[in-house]
Design an enzyme around this catalytic site. Structure first.
Site, PDB file in Angstrom:
ATOM      1  N   ASP A  33       0.822  -1.209   0.000  1.00 53.79           N
ATOM      2  CA  ASP A  33       0.000   0.000   0.000  1.00 53.79           C
ATOM      3  C   ASP A  33       0.858   1.262   0.000  1.00 53.79           C
ATOM      4  O   ASP A  33       1.991   1.260   0.496  1.00 53.79           O
ATOM      5  CB  ASP A  33      -0.891   0.039   1.247  1.00 53.79           C
ATOM      6  CG  ASP A  33      -1.989  -1.002   1.230  1.00 53.79           C
ATOM      7  OD1 ASP A  33      -2.035  -1.811   0.275  1.00 53.79           O
ATOM      8  OD2 ASP A  33      -2.796  -1.023   2.177  1.00 53.79           O
ATOM      9  N   HIS A 172       3.782  -2.054   3.178  1.00 50.95           N
ATOM     10  CA  HIS A 172       3.684  -0.688   2.664  1.00 50.95           C
ATOM     11  C   HIS A 172       4.990  -0.303   1.970  1.00 50.95           C
ATOM     12  O   HIS A 172       6.052  -0.357   2.599  1.00 50.95           O
ATOM     13  CB  HIS A 172       3.400   0.308   3.795  1.00 50.95           C
ATOM     14  CG  HIS A 172       2.061   0.109   4.437  1.00 50.95           C
ATOM     15  ND1 HIS A 172       1.832  -0.897   5.350  1.00 50.95           N
ATOM     16  CD2 HIS A 172       0.885   0.782   4.289  1.00 50.95           C
ATOM     17  CE1 HIS A 172       0.562  -0.842   5.744  1.00 50.95           C
ATOM     18  NE2 HIS A 172      -0.029   0.171   5.120  1.00 50.95           N
TER      19      HIS A 172
END
Length: 217
Positions: A33, A172
């Site tokens: 992400d 992430h």
């Protein structure tokens, strides 16, 4: 506070979200992400390449527009791209019209029907609208790499102890997560590869067909 492993009762409360892929095969679905960013994303691509791993990148539209060459690297490497809004908005504190417009902007950048709400926060009314246009992808295991209060070793432990066949795992590719990600990701890849796992991307059509088969079984 956040949960590393999403409990089954929460997954069952929101059956129209994709939390994991129903399979007994040794497959893990790594997701990243908040990118793409030049400081982290190309390094992630190199790590994945070493294991012939495919992943799904839920990209912030603003980062795509700022770093189109990095975004193109993700696409050219054969990974799947998803939408993470244009500006990483929290659905719980954003007016619906503003939120939907921001998601459309993100979709125009990512060209994807896969959507992951930032922070996993989306209201029931927002969900009703979004499900008509997107496939909402959540997660089974949260690595915690974004958490500056935990060690890189703990991030690794979070994934190794909780992921299994069909798990959707969140990392992430962001500057904030860089230190913990750089420790954990290579070791996660090494660990699960040694266990005989493959690393696969989330393809919208395949996800739909798999869910139909699972529902009929």
């Amino acid at each position: 506070m956040y949960l590393i492993k999403t409990p089954h009762f929460i997954q069952n409360l929101f059956p129209h979200f994709t939390w994991r892929i129903p399979t007994e095969e040794k497959q893990i679905f790594l997701t990243f992400d908040d990118g793409p960013v030049p400081e982290v994303t190309p390094w992630v691509l190199e790590q994945l390449k070493q294991y012939n791993a495919k992943a799904t990148f839920f990209c912030v539209g603003d980062n795509i527009s700022k770093h189109p060459e990095v975004f193109q690297q993700v696409v050219d490497a054969g990974h799947v791209v998803g939408n993470h809004t244009m500006n990483h908005l929290n659905g719980w504190v954003t007016e619906n019209i503003t939120y939907f417009h921001n998601i459309r902007q993100g979709a125009s950048q990512s060209k994807s029907v896969l959507f992951r709400p930032p922070y996993g926060r989306v209201t029931p009314k927002q969900t009703q609208f979004l499900l008509r246009h997107y496939r909402i992808v959540m997660w089974d295991v949260l690595s915690g790499d974004f958490d500056t209060n935990i060690t890189p070793e703990q991030v690794l432990k979070n994934v190794v102890q909780n992921a299994g066949p069909g798990s959707i795992v969140v990392f992430h590719d962001s500057i904030k997560s860089k230190e913990r990600l750089e420790y954990a990701l290579p070791r996660v890849l090494e660990h699960f590869a040694a266990e005989g796992y493959s690393f696969d991307a989330l393809h919208p059509q395949e996800m739909f067909e798999t869910e139909l088969v699972h529902q009929r079984a």
